[in-house]
Design a protein around this motif. Structure first.
Motif, PDB file in Angstrom:
ATOM      1  N   ARG A  47      21.475  59.926  39.509  1.00  0.00           N
ATOM      2  CA  ARG A  47      21.224  60.979  38.624  1.00  0.00           C
ATOM      3  C   ARG A  47      22.441  61.510  37.983  1.00  0.00           C
ATOM      4  NH1 ARG A  47      16.825  64.362  41.246  1.00  0.00           N
ATOM      5  NH2 ARG A  47      18.483  64.272  42.740  1.00  0.00           N
ATOM      6  N   GLU A  48      22.396  62.075  36.814  1.00  0.00           N
ATOM      7  CA  GLU A  48      23.755  62.758  36.060  1.00  0.00           C
ATOM      8  C   GLU A  48      23.764  64.119  36.660  1.00  0.00           C
ATOM      9  OE1 GLU A  48      24.823  64.204  31.638  1.00  0.00           O
ATOM     10  OE2 GLU A  48      23.004  63.212  32.094  1.00  0.00           O
ATOM     11  N   GLU A  49      22.793  64.667  37.385  1.00  0.00           N
ATOM     12  CA  GLU A  49      23.258  66.063  37.955  1.00  0.00           C
ATOM     13  C   GLU A  49      23.759  65.760  39.457  1.00  0.00           C
ATOM     14  OE1 GLU A  49      18.733  65.323  38.188  1.00  0.00           O
ATOM     15  OE2 GLU A  49      20.136  65.020  36.815  1.00  0.00           O
ATOM     16  N   THR A  50      23.703  64.586  40.096  1.00  0.00           N
ATOM     17  CA  THR A  50      24.274  64.300  41.107  1.00  0.00           C
ATOM     18  C   THR A  50      25.798  63.818  40.943  1.00  0.00           C
ATOM     19  OG1 THR A  50      21.944  63.637  41.774  1.00  0.00           O
ATOM     20  CG2 THR A  50      23.615  63.113  43.403  1.00  0.00           C
TER      21      THR A  50
ATOM     22  N   ASP B 207      14.704  54.490  43.660  1.00  0.00           N
ATOM     23  CA  ASP B 207      14.329  55.492  42.935  1.00  0.00           C
ATOM     24  C   ASP B 207      13.569  56.616  43.600  1.00  0.00           C
ATOM     25  OD1 ASP B 207      14.959  54.013  40.589  1.00  0.00           O
ATOM     26  OD2 ASP B 207      13.031  53.106  40.358  1.00  0.00           O
TER      27      ASP B 207
ATOM     28  N   ASP C 201      19.335  60.033  45.862  1.00  0.00           N
ATOM     29  CA  ASP C 201      20.650  60.200  45.646  1.00  0.00           C
ATOM     30  C   ASP C 201      21.617  61.225  46.287  1.00  0.00           C
ATOM     31  OD1 ASP C 201      19.576  61.916  44.043  1.00  0.00           O
ATOM     32  OD2 ASP C 201      20.945  61.284  42.282  1.00  0.00           O
TER      33      ASP C 201
ATOM     34  N   SER D 218      22.162  52.962  38.167  1.00  0.00           N
ATOM     35  CA  SER D 218      21.338  53.938  37.616  1.00  0.00           C
ATOM     36  C   SER D 218      20.440  54.984  38.460  1.00  0.00           C
ATOM     37  CB  SER D 218      20.164  53.080  36.864  1.00  0.00           C
ATOM     38  OG  SER D 218      19.599  52.041  37.704  1.00  0.00           O
ATOM     39  N   GLN D 219      20.569  54.423  39.616  1.00  0.00           N
ATOM     40  CA  GLN D 219      19.606  55.325  40.792  1.00  0.00           C
ATOM     41  C   GLN D 219      20.423  56.589  41.013  1.00  0.00           C
ATOM     42  OE1 GLN D 219      20.330  52.041  41.288  1.00  0.00           O
ATOM     43  NE2 GLN D 219      18.434  51.390  40.861  1.00  0.00           N
TER      44      GLN D 219
END
Length: 325
Positions: free
Chosen positions: A214-217, A103, A137, A211-212
């Motif tokens: 992120r959507e923007e990555t 995280d 990430d 889950s680690q």
């Protein structure tokens, strides 16, 4: 080598103690490069990394992405084309790089020097805001991206080898050319075994599996995935080219053999009637009433030689008109 930094929008801080770096505020990056087993175990214990992760890095298994409860593990491979002293005396060298993304932390593990990771590490130490302003990430993405970029460098070198072999095939049927073609095919196969699993591993990250990430990555990982699709396609194209080059070589060799056989056949055909004439005149016996009358002719020997020349010349003209020569 074990090195640790904690970074964020406010700057970068280097740490000597792993535990202190782990608990510090910000994004923690621990880099283990050219490591021995004890160093890998120390980092794994500090960050709660599963022993199987360390084992995968040591054993250099195929590229993959494996989600765990507290982090995501991705294994990719650096690739280098090691050239020897002779042309096409080369080998694909692949080294595993394991990346664990939590995280607020990222750990990179390698048992060999990792130049692509080193470039990202230097960017962090320089305070590159494109990395400092984002999470772990994104740092992992930059490492994977730098590793994949080197795949194109290897493909460029292999493309140069393919062009050199294609030129050699058209002018030479030396056995060394076939050996070069087979060596290049082996290099492409070894490279494909690295690139194909890497594409699947990055595809998991591009789809936002762990889950680690992120959507923007995810869009950055999708870009790397697209690059790997291109790498795999180019590899398959180059393999087809080398297969075609090998077929051209074999056809050229067969054609060359046919040309030699044609010349030898023409020579043998020309000497066939000459051998017959010489055999007939050679089977005359002394004081035999069946000897050829021209045996006692003064100009018999030159006449037979002239006859042989005329026969050979006539056959050469005939073969030339038939385009056998």
């Amino acid at each position: 080598m074990i090195a640790a930094v904690v970074y964020g929008p406010d700057g970068v801080t280097e740490y000597d103690e792993l535990a202190a770096a782990r608990d510090a505020a910000g994004t923690t990056w621990v880099r283990v490069s050219d490591a021995d087993p004890d160093e890998l175990d120390t980092v794994a214990e500090t960050f709660g990394i599963h022993p199987l992760v360390v084992e995968d890095v040591r054993n250099e298994v195929r590229a993959k992405t494996q989600p765990y409860d507290d982090y995501a593990f991705t294994l990719v491979k650096t690739v280098e084309l090691a050239r020897g002293e002779q042309p096409f005396d080369e080998e694909i060298l692949a080294e595993a790089v394991g990346i664990c993304v939590g995280d607020d932390w990222v750990v990179s593990l390698s048992v060999a020097p990792d130049d692509p990771v080193d470039q990202v590490w230097d960017a962090v130490l320089r305070g590159d805001s494109r990395i400092l302003d984002r999470g772990p990430d994104f740092a992992a993405y930059r490492m994977v991206d730098m590793i994949v970029d080197e795949y194109f460098t290897v493909l460029d070198d292999l493309e140069t080898d393919i062009e050199a072999i294609e030129e050699a095939v058209t002018v030479s049927t030396d056995i060394g050319t076939l050996e070069d073609i087979n060596a290049l095919r082996r290099d492409l196969l070894a490279f494909r075994k690295v690139a194909w699993p890497c594409r699947e591993a990055v595809g998991v990250l591009a789809r936002g599996g762990p889950s680690q990430v992120r959507e923007e990555t995810e869009k950055y990982y999708r870009d790397v995935y697209d690059h790997l699709v291109q790498v795999v396609d180019l590899t398959e194209t180059y393999r087809d080219l080398t297969t075609g080059t090998r077929d051209i070589y074999l056809n050229t060799l067969s054609q060359s053999t046919n040309e030699v056989m044609k010349v030898l056949t023409v020579i043998a055909t020309i000497f066939l009637p000459l051998t017959f004439v010489a055999g007939v005149y050679g089977m005359n016996f002394a004081a035999s009433p069946y000897n050829m009358p021209e045996l006692t002719w003064r100009y018999g020997y030159p006449a037979v030689l002239l006859l042989m020349v005329v026969i050979a010349g006539g056959m050469l003209v005939y073969f030339k008109r038939k385009e056998y020569l």
